[in-house]
Structures are given as C-alpha cells and as structure tokens.
Design a protein around this motif. Sequence first.
Motif, PDB file in Angstrom:
ATOM      1  N   PRO A 166       0.747  -1.117  -0.066  1.00  0.00           N
ATOM      2  CA  PRO A 166      -0.214   0.056  -0.022  1.00  0.00           C
ATOM      3  C   PRO A 166       0.887   1.271  -0.113  1.00  0.00           C
ATOM      4  N   THR A 167       1.779   1.312   0.693  1.00  0.00           N
ATOM      5  CA  THR A 167       2.702   2.251   0.880  1.00  0.00           C
ATOM      6  C   THR A 167       3.384   2.874  -0.623  1.00  0.00           C
ATOM      7  N   VAL A 168       3.831   1.791  -1.422  1.00  0.00           N
ATOM      8  CA  VAL A 168       4.107   1.853  -2.798  1.00  0.00           C
ATOM      9  C   VAL A 168       3.179   2.504  -3.764  1.00  0.00           C
ATOM     10  N   LEU A 169       1.989   2.052  -3.437  1.00  0.00           N
ATOM     11  CA  LEU A 169       0.878   2.604  -4.496  1.00  0.00           C
ATOM     12  C   LEU A 169       0.458   4.253  -4.002  1.00  0.00           C
ATOM     13  N   ALA A 170       0.570   4.474  -2.540  1.00  0.00           N
ATOM     14  CA  ALA A 170       0.493   5.871  -2.203  1.00  0.00           C
ATOM     15  C   ALA A 170       1.544   6.634  -2.803  1.00  0.00           C
ATOM     16  N   GLY A 171       2.408   6.180  -2.961  1.00  0.00           N
ATOM     17  CA  GLY A 171       3.738   6.998  -3.901  1.00  0.00           C
ATOM     18  C   GLY A 171       3.565   6.961  -5.089  1.00  0.00           C
ATOM     19  N   VAL A 172       2.912   6.135  -5.927  1.00  0.00           N
ATOM     20  CA  VAL A 172       2.335   6.180  -7.091  1.00  0.00           C
ATOM     21  C   VAL A 172       1.558   7.428  -7.426  1.00  0.00           C
ATOM     22  N   ARG A 173       0.255   7.277  -6.337  1.00  0.00           N
ATOM     23  CA  ARG A 173      -0.572   8.354  -6.774  1.00  0.00           C
ATOM     24  C   ARG A 173      -0.077   9.839  -6.339  1.00  0.00           C
ATOM     25  N   ARG A 174       0.841  10.038  -5.260  1.00  0.00           N
ATOM     26  CA  ARG A 174       1.596  11.052  -4.910  1.00  0.00           C
ATOM     27  C   ARG A 174       2.283  11.718  -6.149  1.00  0.00           C
ATOM     28  N   ARG A 175       3.242  10.788  -6.737  1.00  0.00           N
ATOM     29  CA  ARG A 175       4.177  11.292  -7.817  1.00  0.00           C
ATOM     30  C   ARG A 175       3.391  11.232  -9.380  1.00  0.00           C
ATOM     31  N   GLY A 176       2.479  10.567  -9.405  1.00  0.00           N
ATOM     32  CA  GLY A 176       1.941  10.233 -10.821  1.00  0.00           C
ATOM     33  C   GLY A 176       2.580   9.241 -11.744  1.00  0.00           C
ATOM     34  N   TRP A 177       3.484   8.494 -11.165  1.00  0.00           N
ATOM     35  CA  TRP A 177       4.259   7.620 -11.800  1.00  0.00           C
ATOM     36  C   TRP A 177       4.708   6.444 -11.100  1.00  0.00           C
ATOM     37  N   ALA A 178       5.125   5.265 -11.521  1.00  0.00           N
ATOM     38  CA  ALA A 178       5.504   4.131 -10.941  1.00  0.00           C
ATOM     39  C   ALA A 178       6.554   3.611 -11.377  1.00  0.00           C
ATOM     40  N   GLN A 179       7.699   2.904 -10.472  1.00  0.00           N
ATOM     41  CA  GLN A 179       8.995   2.169 -10.928  1.00  0.00           C
ATOM     42  C   GLN A 179       8.883   0.889 -10.302  1.00  0.00           C
ATOM     43  N   SER A 180       9.685  -0.040 -11.053  1.00  0.00           N
ATOM     44  CA  SER A 180       9.758  -1.439 -10.461  1.00  0.00           C
ATOM     45  C   SER A 180      11.249  -2.017 -10.760  1.00  0.00           C
ATOM     46  N   LEU A 181      11.553  -2.651  -9.840  1.00  0.00           N
ATOM     47  CA  LEU A 181      12.815  -3.349 -10.082  1.00  0.00           C
ATOM     48  C   LEU A 181      12.876  -4.814  -9.547  1.00  0.00           C
ATOM     49  N   GLY A 182      12.765  -5.629 -10.696  1.00  0.00           N
ATOM     50  CA  GLY A 182      12.779  -7.087 -10.779  1.00  0.00           C
ATOM     51  C   GLY A 182      11.529  -7.649 -10.209  1.00  0.00           C
ATOM     52  N   ARG A 184       8.413  -8.120 -11.893  1.00  0.00           N
ATOM     53  CA  ARG A 184       7.877  -9.172 -12.834  1.00  0.00           C
ATOM     54  C   ARG A 184       8.654 -10.252 -13.238  1.00  0.00           C
ATOM     55  N   GLU A 185      10.138  -9.714 -13.427  1.00  0.00           N
ATOM     56  CA  GLU A 185      11.142 -10.671 -13.782  1.00  0.00           C
ATOM     57  C   GLU A 185      12.483 -10.292 -13.227  1.00  0.00           C
ATOM     58  N   PRO A 186      13.098 -10.900 -12.710  1.00  0.00           N
ATOM     59  CA  PRO A 186      14.490 -10.941 -12.277  1.00  0.00           C
ATOM     60  C   PRO A 186      15.251 -10.075 -13.160  1.00  0.00           C
ATOM     61  N   GLY A 187      15.930  -9.043 -12.881  1.00  0.00           N
ATOM     62  CA  GLY A 187      17.038  -7.987 -13.649  1.00  0.00           C
ATOM     63  C   GLY A 187      16.261  -7.070 -14.484  1.00  0.00           C
ATOM     64  N   VAL A 188      14.928  -7.159 -14.569  1.00  0.00           N
ATOM     65  CA  VAL A 188      13.966  -6.128 -15.471  1.00  0.00           C
ATOM     66  C   VAL A 188      13.583  -4.977 -14.495  1.00  0.00           C
ATOM     67  N   ALA A 189      13.828  -3.683 -14.977  1.00  0.00           N
ATOM     68  CA  ALA A 189      13.507  -2.664 -14.277  1.00  0.00           C
ATOM     69  C   ALA A 189      12.196  -2.012 -15.295  1.00  0.00           C
ATOM     70  N   SER A 190      11.362  -1.284 -14.943  1.00  0.00           N
ATOM     71  CA  SER A 190      10.340  -0.385 -15.466  1.00  0.00           C
ATOM     72  C   SER A 190      10.029   0.767 -14.721  1.00  0.00           C
ATOM     73  N   VAL A 191       9.379   1.581 -15.669  1.00  0.00           N
ATOM     74  CA  VAL A 191       8.571   2.991 -15.445  1.00  0.00           C
ATOM     75  C   VAL A 191       7.315   3.068 -16.261  1.00  0.00           C
ATOM     76  N   SER A 192       6.449   3.516 -15.470  1.00  0.00           N
ATOM     77  CA  SER A 192       5.026   3.525 -16.181  1.00  0.00           C
ATOM     78  C   SER A 192       4.438   4.679 -15.650  1.00  0.00           C
ATOM     79  N   ALA A 193       3.576   5.191 -16.288  1.00  0.00           N
ATOM     80  CA  ALA A 193       2.568   6.473 -15.822  1.00  0.00           C
ATOM     81  C   ALA A 193       1.126   6.160 -16.457  1.00  0.00           C
ATOM     82  N   PRO A 194       0.162   6.665 -15.695  1.00  0.00           N
ATOM     83  CA  PRO A 194      -1.322   6.306 -16.082  1.00  0.00           C
ATOM     84  C   PRO A 194      -1.707   7.211 -17.287  1.00  0.00           C
ATOM     85  N   VAL A 195      -2.626   6.253 -18.191  1.00  0.00           N
ATOM     86  CA  VAL A 195      -3.357   7.409 -19.159  1.00  0.00           C
ATOM     87  C   VAL A 195      -5.170   7.043 -18.623  1.00  0.00           C
ATOM     88  N   ARG A 196      -5.370   8.185 -18.781  1.00  0.00           N
ATOM     89  CA  ARG A 196      -7.058   8.538 -18.448  1.00  0.00           C
ATOM     90  C   ARG A 196      -7.842   8.675 -19.425  1.00  0.00           C
TER      91      ARG A 196
END
Length: 243
Positions: A166-182, A184-196
């Motif tokens: 929940p803390t991670v999702l609260a950060g996503v709402r505050r910033r307006g974007w998300a990031q992940s490190l491994g 979904r898959e080890p060694g893979v990073a990603s950055v995403s933003a919402p489309v409305r």
Amino acid sequence: MDTLGNAASGVGVIDKAALVLDALEAGPTTLAQLVAATGLARPTVHRLAVALAHHRLVGRDIQGRFVLGGRLVELASAAGEDRLIAAAGPVLLSLRDATGESSQVFRRQGEWRVCVASAERPIGLRDTIPVGTQLSMKAGSAAQCLLAWEDHDRLFEGLHNARFTPTVLAGVRRRGWAQSLGEREPGVASVSAPVRGPSGRVIAAVSISGPIERLTRQPGRIHAEVVTRAAASLTETLRKTAD
C-alpha cells in the motif's frame, strides 16, 4: 450534468445506461460499486445492468462482478479503430527513441494486464513484450499504475499476494508515476505512468522496460518525466477524440 460530469442527452434511460457503462470503464465492478459510482438507485442499476448484459454490452467475470461486454469490442472493431491503440503507435516510437528502451501500453483485462501496443528497442539487450502478452496484475510498474487509483475495495483485493505494498501505491498516486525493480522478472526494471479516459478514470498505463544495468536502480529518476509526458499525450488525444 450526470454523475460522471457528462451532459445529459434528455433521454433518461440512455443517460442512465451510459452512466453504468462509464462506471465499468475502470474494470470489474460489484453492484454496490456501480450504485456508488452512478448515484442511481440500486434497483435501477441492477435492472439496467441485466438489460445491458442481455445485449452483451455488459458481462460478468468469474467472481460475478460486472464488466464491459464483448459486444463493445465487436462494435469498436466495426468502427474501424481503437482510439487508444491508434494513438499509441507514434507516442511509443517517440518514447522508445527518447529513452533507448522498449515501450508499451498496457490495459487491464480482469485479473491480467495485457500489452495492447509496443515499440521494441531495435538492437541490444531488451525486454521483449509482444502485443497480446498477458502479465500479472500483482507485479510491475504498469500493474501499480493500473491499481493505484482504484477504490478501496479493489485496492484491497489487488494487493493480495502482490509484490508491491500500500505504501508503494500511495507513492505512485503522489508522484503520478511508478517504477519497479525485478518485480515481474529478475533483472528487469520499468517505469510507467497512467493514461486516463475521457471520464478521468485510469484506463491504461504507458511503460518502458529494460535491464536494471541500463535503467539503474532508480529508473524513475532518469525516465519518469518523459514517460509521464507520453501518458499525458495519450490522455489528451483520447480527450480530444471524445469531444
């Protein structure tokens, strides 16, 4: 004006049916959630949902929740285009060229997120996600974006067995974007933003993904601004095409 801010047509039953369909844009929805989203009486919402289901404009998922029906997909195809996918191509190519990483658009379909458009990095090590790929809603920055703005019940359900908190999702709402490190898959990073969509609900996520070695352990610090701009561009295009 109706509950979701659209001008009423003056044909009451059509306006109410449109409210129900608009409420389902965010994903699987219980009857109670439909009542809350539309502001209509519970018997009215139930009657409309059942009637729309008869015409396959509304369906049910395995948990009995209401979802947009298959007939809408058929009608969209008959209309000649899916606006999101049609607009995504040039945006993803520009995002890929700006970041040097593979770019994607994901939509939520039930318990999965599905890649509906992509632009692959042409050479070198890349995170290949072909169009049509189904990925978990429990991991990855796109899943975070697709879940972060849901109502309390959907948030609670979506966080069960998720790789994020929940803390991670609260950060996503505050910033307006998300990031992940491994996630979904080890060694893979990603950055995403919402489309409305035109109603203001989050209907998709724009992402870039690649090896942590290139994106670093703080991929958002490097790429969040350009990914967020790409998502905002798609949001604005969808708004204009709906006007």
